[in-house]
Design an enzyme around this catalytic site. Structure first.
Site, PDB file in Angstrom:
ATOM      1  N   CYS A 108    -118.973 -14.287  52.366  1.00  0.00           N
ATOM      2  CA  CYS A 108    -118.803 -14.178  50.919  1.00  0.00           C
ATOM      3  C   CYS A 108    -118.872 -15.541  50.231  1.00  0.00           C
ATOM      4  CB  CYS A 108    -117.482 -13.476  50.616  1.00  0.00           C
ATOM      5  SG  CYS A 108    -117.139 -13.367  48.863  1.00  0.00           S
ATOM      6  N   HIS A 143    -112.076  -3.514  18.610  1.00  0.00           N
ATOM      7  CA  HIS A 143    -113.392  -3.475  17.984  1.00  0.00           C
ATOM      8  C   HIS A 143    -113.748  -4.857  17.465  1.00  0.00           C
ATOM      9  CE1 HIS A 143    -116.750  -1.964  15.653  1.00  0.00           C
ATOM     10  NE2 HIS A 143    -116.311  -2.680  14.635  1.00  0.00           N
TER      11      HIS A 143
END
Ligand code: FAD
Ligand code: NAD
Length: 471
Positions: free
Chosen positions: A45, A450
């Site tokens: 990894c 938002h």
């Protein structure tokens, strides 16, 4: 050398599975030794996998975006040049910083780190061939096998990591190949195809199945992905098998054939990437010395508590069952130490996210439509396109969608599939919801900020049991 004092836990392999288990065991007050032969910690990894590939993906994306996706944003750039050596150096800096960080963490948690190759001498003793020469032995009350995986070779095609490469060669090329052929359209194939195609290579991906993306990717999402990547310039030959390869000439050639029988053709390339999967790695481990056997795919056989048939020898990560993912290895590493220390541990295998770091990213967790069909489970679908999401529109980055699968009776989430900007981050929310057994209504009734991309997740949940507002 003489046998050292007995350790509570001896770990063979310092990849994600091994080093995380070492840190966790150290935190639990155990006496731990971690044996790693690579010379650095972090395994596949950190050294040649997740980390270097993401560095190349990030910076090649930036390069490609500056070249092809900046003018209409009001950014005019002059002479854009690729400095491949510097791109590779940036990757190496990320890798070495992280591997050194892991070494520091082992030290901080009192773990003994031995650089060398471990071999079972008997059920409690591991002989270590030291990297600096000589050998030593370590005796453990418990032993953990965490030796990981290696690339599966393609029969008859010699890998020199220069012209015929695995992912290890593909993250270290010294020039951009004019033409590259990728055998295998799974995650490695598509991530590496993206990197080199963005840097200017003509890339062809040959995939045996009719679907790209490897195992687990939802079919609808895989089709959408293929369409987008094709638009970016990657050539796909799905339903195509490679018959043989030849490295004798100036270019490497591959004879390919339609998988179901059909027209044969020859592809040539400067570099061929073999990305047909990875296989468990147990070479030199001496499992035969302690009578441990492997299954037909080379995996170390374990029970649900990660025990081999010798109960104090356990095994986690790529070398045993389950998806070959770093975060899966990490979860298992923590659980196995808990089993040893406390007698119980837990990993929810139904809730392991997958992310492909192409552009856009593809991410999913839970079951795909084809999984559910195969299992005869009924489901309801809710989707929401990023083209209707205000943030994606603002960012001029609207390709993709969120797709949610839920139980038609209980509304419980069954699977979440995202292709789109930042899908790899957004899937964390889906994973948490799935882990908590949420319904699609739970997600739909949770307030999302938002303008954010995550509103697409909320709206897909709305669409699963009712209607989205913005689509
Ligand atoms: P490994 O990381 O393979 O570590 C095992 C270690 O054991 C190795 O360092 C090896 O040298 C050592 N070892 C073996 N035998 C011995 C021995 N006898 N003595 C001493 N040491 C020994 N996964 C993700 O989740 N996200 C990604 O984005 C991602 N990208 C990837 C990209 C690429 C190109 C590749 C190849 C893989 C990627 N993976 C990714 C998969 C991920 O790398 C593996 O799932 C993860 O490394 C598994 O960890 P592990 O510890 O089980 O094995
Ligand atoms: P994979 O199993 O994901 O994909 C291999 C692909 O090759 C499949 O689609 C398969 O159908 C195809 N294939 C197999 N034999 C073939 C042949 N002879 N000709 C043509 N196609 C053939 O394997 P991979 O992409 O090599 O990745 C290996 C492992 O590494 C995977 O488990 C993956 O999860 C992990 N990985 C994860 C990430 C990530 O999480 N972002 C990144 C890279 C690798």
């Amino acid at each position: 050398a003489s046998a050292a004092e007995d350790k509570d836990l001896v770990i063979i392999g310092g990849g994600v599975a091994g080093y995380v288990a070492a840190i966790k065991a150290g935190q639990e007050g155990m006496k731990v030794t971690c044996i790693e032969k690579r010379g650095t910690l972090g395994g596949t990894c950190l050294n040649v996998g997740c980390i270097p590939s993401k560095s190349l993906l990030n910076n090649s994306h930036l390069y490609h975006q500056i070249l092809h996706d900046s003018k209409h944003r009001g950014i005019e750039v002059g002479d854009v040049k690729l400095n491949l050596a510097q791109l590779m150096k940036a990757k190496d800096t990320s890798v070495s910083g992280l591997t050194k960080g892991v070494e520091f963490l082992l030290k901080k948690n009192g773990v003994e780190y031995i650089k060398g190759a471990g071999t079972f001498q008997d059920e409690h003793t591991v002989k270590v061939q030291l990297n600096d020469g000589g050998e030593t032995t370590v005796v453990g009350k418990n032993i953990l096998i965490a030796t990981g995986s290696e690339a599966t070779p393609f029969p008859g095609l010699h890998i020199d990591e220069k012209r015929v490469v695995t992912s290890t060669g593909a993250i270290a090329l010294t020039e951009v190949p004019k033409k590259m052929t990728v055998i295998g359209g799974g995650i490695i194939g598509l991530e590496m195809a993206s990197v080199w195609s963005r840097l200017g290579s003509e890339v062809t991906v040959v995939e045996f199945l009719d679907q790209i993306g490897g195992p687990g990717m939802d079919l609808e999402i895989a089709k959408a992905t293929q369409k987008i990547l094709k638009k970016q310039g990657i050539i796909f030959k799905t339903g195509t098998k490679v018959l043989s390869g030849n490295t004798g000439g100036e270019l490497v050639t591959l004879d390919v054939d339609a998988a179901k029988g059909g027209k044969q053709e020859t592809l040539d390339a400067d570099v061929v990437l073999v990305a047909i999967g990875r296989r468990p790695y147990t070479g030199g481990l001496g499992l035969e010395n302690i009578g441990l056997e492997l299954d037909e795919r080379g995996r170390v056989i374990i029970d649900s508590e990660y025990r081999t048939k010798i109960p104090h020898i356990r095994c986690v990560g790529d070398v045993t069952f389950g998806p070959m993912l770093a975060h899966k290895a990490e979860e298992e590493a923590v659980a196995v130490v808990e089993y040893i220390k406390k007698g119980y541990g837990h990993v929810n295998y139904g809730c392991i996210p997958s992310v492909m770091y192409t552009s856009p990213e593809v991410a999913w967790v839970g079951q795909s439509e084809q999984d559910l069909k195969k299992a005869g489970i009924k489901y309801r679908i809710g989707t929401f396109p990023f083209s209707a999401n205000s943030r994606a529109k603002t960012n001029l980055d609207t390709e993709g969608m969120v797709k949610i699968l839920a139980d038609p009776e209980t509304d419980r989430l069954l699977g979440i599939h995202i292709i789109g900007p930042n899908a790899g981050e957004m899937i964390a929310e889906g994973t948490l919801a799935l882990e908590y057994g949420a319904s699609s209504e739970d997600v739909a009734r949770t307030c999302h900020a938002h303008p954010t991309l995550s509103e697409a997740f909320k709206e897909a949940a709305m669409a699963t049991h009712g209607k989205a507002i913005h689509f």
